[in-house]
Design a protein around this motif. Structure first.
Motif, PDB file in Angstrom:
ATOM      1  N   CYS A  29       6.331 -27.546  14.644  1.00  0.00           N
ATOM      2  CA  CYS A  29       7.716 -27.983  14.704  1.00  0.00           C
ATOM      3  C   CYS A  29       8.366 -27.274  15.880  1.00  0.00           C
ATOM      4  CB  CYS A  29       8.414 -27.607  13.397  1.00  0.00           C
ATOM      5  SG  CYS A  29      10.195 -27.868  13.384  1.00  0.00           S
ATOM      6  N   GLY A  30       9.079 -28.000  16.704  1.00  0.00           N
ATOM      7  CA  GLY A  30       9.823 -27.408  17.800  1.00  0.00           C
ATOM      8  C   GLY A  30      11.302 -27.613  17.577  1.00  0.00           C
ATOM      9  N   SER A  31      12.045 -26.528  17.365  1.00  0.00           N
ATOM     10  CA  SER A  31      13.480 -26.673  17.104  1.00  0.00           C
ATOM     11  C   SER A  31      14.199 -25.349  17.286  1.00  0.00           C
ATOM     12  CB  SER A  31      13.706 -27.168  15.668  1.00  0.00           C
ATOM     13  OG  SER A  31      15.082 -27.368  15.440  1.00  0.00           O
ATOM     14  N   ASP A  32      15.447 -25.444  17.721  1.00  0.00           N
ATOM     15  CA  ASP A  32      16.336 -24.293  17.743  1.00  0.00           C
ATOM     16  C   ASP A  32      17.322 -24.360  16.581  1.00  0.00           C
ATOM     17  OD1 ASP A  32      15.132 -23.286  19.995  1.00  0.00           O
ATOM     18  OD2 ASP A  32      16.617 -24.110  21.378  1.00  0.00           O
ATOM     19  N   MET A  33      17.236 -25.425  15.804  1.00  0.00           N
ATOM     20  CA  MET A  33      18.119 -25.596  14.646  1.00  0.00           C
ATOM     21  C   MET A  33      17.316 -25.353  13.373  1.00  0.00           C
ATOM     22  SD  MET A  33      20.508 -28.809  15.705  1.00  0.00           S
ATOM     23  CE  MET A  33      21.443 -28.601  14.197  1.00  0.00           C
ATOM     24  N   ASP A  43       3.856 -26.773   4.952  1.00  0.00           N
ATOM     25  CA  ASP A  43       3.146 -25.486   4.949  1.00  0.00           C
ATOM     26  C   ASP A  43       2.211 -25.333   6.142  1.00  0.00           C
ATOM     27  OD1 ASP A  43       4.398 -25.057   2.564  1.00  0.00           O
ATOM     28  OD2 ASP A  43       2.640 -25.398   1.322  1.00  0.00           O
ATOM     29  N   GLN A  44       1.929 -24.077   6.456  1.00  0.00           N
ATOM     30  CA  GLN A  44       0.961 -23.695   7.489  1.00  0.00           C
ATOM     31  C   GLN A  44       1.330 -24.221   8.863  1.00  0.00           C
ATOM     32  OE1 GLN A  44      -1.768 -21.585   6.677  1.00  0.00           O
ATOM     33  NE2 GLN A  44      -0.421 -21.412   4.920  1.00  0.00           N
ATOM     34  N   SER A  45       2.574 -24.135   9.214  1.00  0.00           N
ATOM     35  CA  SER A  45       3.052 -24.659  10.482  1.00  0.00           C
ATOM     36  C   SER A  45       3.299 -23.575  11.504  1.00  0.00           C
ATOM     37  CB  SER A  45       4.358 -25.435  10.289  1.00  0.00           C
ATOM     38  OG  SER A  45       4.132 -26.595   9.541  1.00  0.00           O
ATOM     39  N   VAL A  46       3.350 -24.031  12.732  1.00  0.00           N
ATOM     40  CA  VAL A  46       3.751 -23.212  13.860  1.00  0.00           C
ATOM     41  C   VAL A  46       5.165 -23.645  14.225  1.00  0.00           C
ATOM     42  CG1 VAL A  46       3.302 -22.664  16.278  1.00  0.00           C
ATOM     43  CG2 VAL A  46       1.386 -23.091  14.726  1.00  0.00           C
ATOM     44  N   LEU A  47       6.055 -22.675  14.405  1.00  0.00           N
ATOM     45  CA  LEU A  47       7.418 -22.967  14.836  1.00  0.00           C
ATOM     46  C   LEU A  47       7.561 -22.573  16.290  1.00  0.00           C
ATOM     47  CD1 LEU A  47      10.408 -23.695  14.422  1.00  0.00           C
ATOM     48  CD2 LEU A  47      10.748 -21.361  13.570  1.00  0.00           C
ATOM     49  N   LEU A  48       7.955 -23.516  17.123  1.00  0.00           N
ATOM     50  CA  LEU A  48       8.284 -23.232  18.517  1.00  0.00           C
ATOM     51  C   LEU A  48       9.796 -23.255  18.630  1.00  0.00           C
ATOM     52  CD1 LEU A  48       5.562 -25.264  18.549  1.00  0.00           C
ATOM     53  CD2 LEU A  48       5.694 -24.501  20.912  1.00  0.00           C
ATOM     54  N   THR A  49      10.362 -22.185  19.187  1.00  0.00           N
ATOM     55  CA  THR A  49      11.811 -22.090  19.257  1.00  0.00           C
ATOM     56  C   THR A  49      12.251 -21.208  20.410  1.00  0.00           C
ATOM     57  OG1 THR A  49      13.815 -21.636  17.961  1.00  0.00           O
ATOM     58  CG2 THR A  49      11.956 -20.134  17.631  1.00  0.00           C
TER      59      THR A  49
END
Length: 116
Positions: A29-33, A43-49
């Motif tokens: 998931c890519g988000s600043d919100m 579950d088991q995700s990578v967050l790009l922010t």
């Protein structure tokens, strides 16, 4: 894909959690919100922010995320690193912009949480 694969693809630097790099990740998931993260992540995700504050780690923990990648070379402060270490969440940073980082991961087979 593993966190080590994500690190290699994004040419990222590990900030903390290097002992967890063999953990499997299934989507990103890519988000600043953080409200979007709460609504759309599995579950088991990578967050790009590009957002650098403790709420990012708290949100990741609530969603059982295992890795946060700060884009644009953003550097988390000591409080954020400490929170991530306590929760066994890998932190990395990449000089790439979010659009590019997400595209590279997508091209490598990592998908979004709501995709089949």
């Amino acid at each position: 894909m593993t966190i080590a694969d994500v690190r290699r693809i994004l040419e990222a630097e590990i900030i903390c959690g290097s002992d967890h790099v063999e953990t499997e990740v299934h989507n990103a998931c890519g988000s600043d919100m953080m409200s979007d993260v709460l609504a759309f992540v599995k579950d088991q995700s990578v967050l790009l922010t590009g957002l650098v504050n403790p709420q990012v780690v708290r949100t990741a923990e609530m969603m059982d995320m295992v890795c946060i990648v700060f884009v644009r070379g953003k550097e988390p402060g000591a409080e954020i690193v400490e929170l991530a270490q306590e929760r066994d969440i890998v932190l990395m940073k990449t000089p790439l912009r979010m659009f590019t980082a997400c595209g590279l991961l997508y091209d490598s087979g990592l998908r979004g949480g709501n995709e089949a």
